[in-house]
Design a protein around this motif. Structure first.
Motif, PDB file in Angstrom:
ATOM      1  N   HIS A  81       0.809  -1.190  -0.065  1.00  0.00           N
ATOM      2  CA  HIS A  81       0.175  -0.255   0.391  1.00  0.00           C
ATOM      3  C   HIS A  81       0.858   1.316  -0.060  1.00  0.00           C
ATOM      4  CE1 HIS A  81      -3.532  -2.119   1.031  1.00  0.00           C
ATOM      5  NE2 HIS A  81      -3.069  -2.550   1.213  1.00  0.00           N
ATOM      6  N   THR A  82       2.342   1.274   0.066  1.00  0.00           N
ATOM      7  CA  THR A  82       2.815   2.452   0.566  1.00  0.00           C
ATOM      8  C   THR A  82       4.058   1.907  -0.892  1.00  0.00           C
ATOM      9  OG1 THR A  82       4.878   1.199   0.974  1.00  0.00           O
ATOM     10  CG2 THR A  82       4.113   1.964   3.128  1.00  0.00           C
ATOM     11  N   PHE A 108       0.492  -4.114  -6.578  1.00  0.00           N
ATOM     12  CA  PHE A 108       1.254  -2.279  -5.941  1.00  0.00           C
ATOM     13  C   PHE A 108       0.372  -1.606  -6.846  1.00  0.00           C
ATOM     14  CE2 PHE A 108       5.166  -5.067  -6.813  1.00  0.00           C
ATOM     15  CZ  PHE A 108       5.778  -4.818  -4.907  1.00  0.00           C
ATOM     16  N   LEU A 109       0.052  -0.702  -5.900  1.00  0.00           N
ATOM     17  CA  LEU A 109      -0.646   0.944  -6.549  1.00  0.00           C
ATOM     18  C   LEU A 109      -0.683   1.457  -7.450  1.00  0.00           C
ATOM     19  CD1 LEU A 109      -1.027   2.270  -3.132  1.00  0.00           C
ATOM     20  CD2 LEU A 109      -3.323   0.445  -4.122  1.00  0.00           C
ATOM     21  N   THR A 110       0.347   1.307  -8.307  1.00  0.00           N
ATOM     22  CA  THR A 110       0.670   1.770  -9.261  1.00  0.00           C
ATOM     23  C   THR A 110       1.976   1.766 -10.578  1.00  0.00           C
ATOM     24  OG1 THR A 110       2.697   3.457  -8.489  1.00  0.00           O
ATOM     25  CG2 THR A 110      -0.031   4.120  -8.229  1.00  0.00           C
ATOM     26  N   GLN A 111       2.518   1.487 -11.680  1.00  0.00           N
ATOM     27  CA  GLN A 111       2.781   0.720 -12.511  1.00  0.00           C
ATOM     28  C   GLN A 111       4.295   1.419 -11.777  1.00  0.00           C
ATOM     29  OE1 GLN A 111       2.152  -2.059 -14.385  1.00  0.00           O
ATOM     30  NE2 GLN A 111       4.658  -2.195 -13.955  1.00  0.00           N
ATOM     31  N   ARG A 112       4.676   2.509 -11.242  1.00  0.00           N
ATOM     32  CA  ARG A 112       5.991   2.907 -10.922  1.00  0.00           C
ATOM     33  C   ARG A 112       6.040   1.996  -9.817  1.00  0.00           C
ATOM     34  NH1 ARG A 112       6.983   8.883  -8.284  1.00  0.00           N
ATOM     35  NH2 ARG A 112       8.863   9.083  -8.275  1.00  0.00           N
ATOM     36  N   TRP A 113       5.421   2.153  -9.143  1.00  0.00           N
ATOM     37  CA  TRP A 113       5.969   1.083  -7.286  1.00  0.00           C
ATOM     38  C   TRP A 113       6.531  -0.075  -7.756  1.00  0.00           C
ATOM     39  CZ3 TRP A 113       6.674   5.361  -6.515  1.00  0.00           C
ATOM     40  CH2 TRP A 113       5.496   6.555  -5.918  1.00  0.00           C
ATOM     41  N   GLY A 162       9.496 -17.039  -9.938  1.00  0.00           N
ATOM     42  CA  GLY A 162       8.252 -16.513 -11.074  1.00  0.00           C
ATOM     43  C   GLY A 162       6.979 -15.611 -10.926  1.00  0.00           C
ATOM     44  N   THR A 163       7.475 -14.772  -9.437  1.00  0.00           N
ATOM     45  CA  THR A 163       6.115 -14.470  -9.008  1.00  0.00           C
ATOM     46  C   THR A 163       5.844 -13.242 -10.099  1.00  0.00           C
ATOM     47  OG1 THR A 163       7.031 -14.303  -6.171  1.00  0.00           O
ATOM     48  CG2 THR A 163       6.047 -12.764  -7.105  1.00  0.00           C
ATOM     49  N   ARG A 164       4.434 -13.631  -9.765  1.00  0.00           N
ATOM     50  CA  ARG A 164       3.297 -12.380 -11.242  1.00  0.00           C
ATOM     51  C   ARG A 164       3.568 -11.479 -10.566  1.00  0.00           C
ATOM     52  NH1 ARG A 164      -1.504 -14.275 -11.728  1.00  0.00           N
ATOM     53  NH2 ARG A 164      -1.398 -15.957 -10.029  1.00  0.00           N
ATOM     54  N   ILE A 165       3.828 -10.016 -11.222  1.00  0.00           N
ATOM     55  CA  ILE A 165       3.811  -8.465 -10.827  1.00  0.00           C
ATOM     56  C   ILE A 165       2.617  -8.027 -11.080  1.00  0.00           C
ATOM     57  CG2 ILE A 165       4.985  -6.121 -10.424  1.00  0.00           C
ATOM     58  CD1 ILE A 165       6.162  -8.842  -8.831  1.00  0.00           C
ATOM     59  N   GLY A 166       1.418  -7.307 -10.039  1.00  0.00           N
ATOM     60  CA  GLY A 166       0.550  -6.838 -10.559  1.00  0.00           C
ATOM     61  C   GLY A 166       0.025  -5.357 -10.478  1.00  0.00           C
ATOM     62  N   VAL A 167      -0.713  -4.259 -10.938  1.00  0.00           N
ATOM     63  CA  VAL A 167      -0.695  -3.464  -9.907  1.00  0.00           C
ATOM     64  C   VAL A 167      -2.341  -3.097 -10.460  1.00  0.00           C
ATOM     65  CG1 VAL A 167      -1.080  -0.777 -11.007  1.00  0.00           C
ATOM     66  CG2 VAL A 167       0.951  -2.537 -11.163  1.00  0.00           C
ATOM     67  N   HIS A 168      -2.561  -2.690  -9.026  1.00  0.00           N
ATOM     68  CA  HIS A 168      -4.768  -2.080  -9.200  1.00  0.00           C
ATOM     69  C   HIS A 168      -4.577  -1.001  -8.453  1.00  0.00           C
ATOM     70  CE1 HIS A 168      -5.585  -7.085  -9.590  1.00  0.00           C
ATOM     71  NE2 HIS A 168      -4.558  -6.207  -8.424  1.00  0.00           N
ATOM     72  N   GLY A 169      -4.814  -0.204  -8.743  1.00  0.00           N
ATOM     73  CA  GLY A 169      -5.118   1.246  -8.137  1.00  0.00           C
ATOM     74  C   GLY A 169      -6.521   1.625  -7.187  1.00  0.00           C
ATOM     75  N   MET A 209      -0.784   5.712  -2.691  1.00  0.00           N
ATOM     76  CA  MET A 209      -1.467   6.336  -3.603  1.00  0.00           C
ATOM     77  C   MET A 209      -2.287   8.257  -3.560  1.00  0.00           C
ATOM     78  SD  MET A 209      -4.140   6.426  -5.977  1.00  0.00           S
ATOM     79  CE  MET A 209      -3.374   4.016  -6.333  1.00  0.00           C
ATOM     80  N   ASN A 210      -3.221   8.331  -2.117  1.00  0.00           N
ATOM     81  CA  ASN A 210      -3.847   9.478  -1.591  1.00  0.00           C
ATOM     82  C   ASN A 210      -5.111   9.256  -1.884  1.00  0.00           C
ATOM     83  OD1 ASN A 210      -4.575  12.481  -0.992  1.00  0.00           O
ATOM     84  ND2 ASN A 210      -2.287  12.222  -0.102  1.00  0.00           N
ATOM     85  N   LEU A 211      -5.641   8.770  -1.155  1.00  0.00           N
ATOM     86  CA  LEU A 211      -7.465   8.458  -1.094  1.00  0.00           C
ATOM     87  C   LEU A 211      -8.086   9.615  -1.841  1.00  0.00           C
ATOM     88  CD1 LEU A 211      -8.351   4.538   0.039  1.00  0.00           C
ATOM     89  CD2 LEU A 211      -7.987   6.489  -2.773  1.00  0.00           C
ATOM     90  N   VAL A 212      -7.227  11.424  -0.804  1.00  0.00           N
ATOM     91  CA  VAL A 212      -8.409  12.242  -0.085  1.00  0.00           C
ATOM     92  C   VAL A 212      -8.211  13.091  -1.683  1.00  0.00           C
ATOM     93  CG1 VAL A 212      -7.340  14.869  -0.042  1.00  0.00           C
ATOM     94  CG2 VAL A 212      -7.539  12.673   2.006  1.00  0.00           C
ATOM     95  N   ALA A 213      -6.966  12.876  -2.880  1.00  0.00           N
ATOM     96  CA  ALA A 213      -6.834  13.753  -4.168  1.00  0.00           C
ATOM     97  C   ALA A 213      -8.264  12.832  -4.803  1.00  0.00           C
ATOM     98  CB  ALA A 213      -6.100  12.826  -4.603  1.00  0.00           C
ATOM     99  N   LYS A 214      -8.621  12.209  -4.549  1.00  0.00           N
ATOM    100  CA  LYS A 214      -9.580  10.821  -4.952  1.00  0.00           C
ATOM    101  C   LYS A 214     -11.043  11.596  -4.653  1.00  0.00           C
ATOM    102  CE  LYS A 214      -7.420   7.247  -7.285  1.00  0.00           C
ATOM    103  NZ  LYS A 214      -7.465   5.382  -7.901  1.00  0.00           N
ATOM    104  N   GLU A 215     -11.528  11.644  -3.631  1.00  0.00           N
ATOM    105  CA  GLU A 215     -12.531  11.090  -2.998  1.00  0.00           C
ATOM    106  C   GLU A 215     -12.915  13.229  -2.642  1.00  0.00           C
ATOM    107  OE1 GLU A 215     -11.112   8.201   0.793  1.00  0.00           O
ATOM    108  OE2 GLU A 215     -11.120  10.493   1.382  1.00  0.00           O
TER     109      GLU A 215
END
Length: 472
Positions: free
Chosen positions: A181-182, A213-218, A237-244, A384-390
């Motif tokens: 989450h960071t 991770f929250l973004t592709q950058r992280w 072989g761990t798969r890497i994913g992004v879920h914003g 992420m920073n949810l305040v920016a989204k809220e």
């Protein structure tokens, strides 16, 4: 290792969905929490046998865990969820949580160290690291006990970076995911950590089938660290994913129009004064949130653009965070000092330039969201920073968003925000000037697009997407 409850889906996190307080008569009062994980678990339906494993965080939690005999908490306390709270030794938890997770890993991933003096990774650090290992091991063992054959396990955040590998060794049949989450530090900064510790953290997460991770950058930064520390490739072989993670629009809009929010709007309007614009920020007083530079940028705005004096009020909510750590107490004091200095220097009998509140009040936060003409979100670095989204979702008239390029939310919202370098006080002041001067039409259109982007992956879908990606 045999299963206790044969759970098909498990979540592990430091903080759980419920906390306890010991009352004077010795009884326990439960308080339920919210958030994406709570929404996500409710979305999988009551027919799925799910268990949430968390740590006891205080005396009330520990007493509740003891009364449960190390098993599941009473369903009436948890809203029907199956929750197992671990009574980890208080000194072990303190060393793991405050000593390592919040005083080392948090600082590394947010790149907050004053490197001429910090960090000092000495024998005391190594002692605390042993507690961090023990803390993670306690979670791994509990998950192994609770999980059915082939169950899906979603392990959360930097507190539990070692648990995936430990759990894999205990239960190779499980499907294991880890979510960060960071932010994730780039290799040069991550390697402030001793080489063996850096490798242990990475291989801990690589014990999972999937690291998200929250973004592709992280995500890219994590992969770069693996290459730098462990060698080319992802060895497991761990798969890497992004879920914003996005904002929960339905909940926010409904909650923001209840009577208690209306009452707080009336009080805030009285503090702001008739006809004035508002710049709103709502944060915990974490060092990464950059509240002090935000206040300095507002001071610069009043100095360099005197036409805004008496025409704008900065509503700044800085809610206490981690006050058991001295550096956070000092930071909170500095926020107060700067706000008071601005009010003393620029305030008039009819105008208080900064309205600062430091007592957490969710209804008041939503009231500020609704009143916002400008939302200031300028973190040094944020997952992420949810305040920016809220704020764009809730704002009554639409708001302009001044957004740090170092927030994870920048990846999704940057096109319609006014983007700033979080260290540039003058540049942030000019961004505030541009935001305040934005026409109502443009502000409304931008806000509409921001809200659409902000709600693209609401909490329930965010959780289910991770589960689907792990089990599919």
């Amino acid at each position: 290792m045999s299963s206790t409850h044969a759970a098909e889906v498990l979540v592990a996190s430091n903080r759980g969905p419920v906390s306890y307080e010991v009352l004077e008569d010795g009884s326990l009062r439960a308080k339920r929490g919210g958030g994406g994980l709570v929404s996500g678990l409710s979305a999988i339906g009551p027919d799925t046998n799910a268990v949430w494993v968390c740590a006891a965080l205080g005396d009330g939690d520990r007493e509740a865990a003891r009364r449960a005999g190390g098993g599941l908490l009473p369903a009436e306390d948890t809203g029907g969820q199956h929750v197992r709270m671990l009574d980890i030794d208080a000194s072990v938890h303190h060393d793991a949580y405050n000593g390592i997770a919040n005083s080392v890993l948090w600082f590394v991933h947010h790149m907050l160290y004053q490197t001429p003096l910090e960090p000092v990774l000495d024998a005391e650090f190594r002692r605390q690291w042993a507690s961090y290992q023990a803390y993670n091991r306690a979670f791994a063992e509990a998950l192994a006990q609770e999980a059915a054959e082939g169950a899906a396990v979603l392990i959360q955040d930097y507190h539990l970076a070692l648990a995936p590998r430990m759990l894999r060794q205990l239960r190779p049949d499980l499907r294991i995911g880890h979510f960060s989450h960071t932010p994730w530090a780039p290799p040069d900064y991550f390697r402030l950590l001793p080489d063996d510790i850096a490798a242990e953290l990475l291989t801990g997460i690589l014990g999972a089938d999937r690291a998200a991770f929250l973004t592709q950058r992280w995500a890219d930064a994590f992969t770069d660290c693996c290459h730098a520390v462990l060698g080319p490739g992802i060895p497991s072989g761990t798969r890497i994913g992004v879920h914003g993670l996005g904002a929960d629009a339905d909940f926010l809009r409904e909650r923001a129009h209840r009577a208690d929010v209306d009452e707080r709007m009336t009080a805030l309007r009285a503090e702001v004064g008739e006809g004035r614009r508002t710049i709103v920020r709502v944060d915990r007083t974490e060092l990464s949130k950059n509240i002090v530079r935000g206040l300095l940028a507002y001071r610069q705005l009043l100095e360099s653009r005197p036409e805004w004096r008496e025409r704008v009020v900065h509503i700044a909510f800085a809610y206490p965070s981690r006050q058991d750590l001295e550096i956070y107490r000092d930071y909170t004091a500095e926020v107060r000092r700067v706000a008071e200095e601005i009010n003393s220097r620029y305030g008039t009998p009819g105008w208080t330039p900064v309205v600062l509140h430091v007592k957490d009040d969710f209804a008041r936060s939503l009231a500020a969201y609704r009143l916002a003409d400008v939302a200031l979100v300028n973190p040094i670095r944020d997952g992420m920073n949810l305040v920016a989204k809220e704020v764009p979702v809730v704002s009554d008239e639409g708001c302009a968003l001044v957004l740090s390029r170092e927030a994870g939310a920048y990846e999704e919202l940057g096109e319609d925000a006014i983007v700033v370098n979080p260290y540039d006080v003058v540049g942030t002041a000019e961004a505030l000037h541009a935001a305040l001067g934005m026409s109502p039409g443009e502000r409304a259109e931008r806000s509409k697009r921001l809200a659409a982007a902000a709600t693209a992956l609401p909490p329930e879908r965010w959780f289910l997407d991770q589960l689907d990606a792990l089990t599919g």
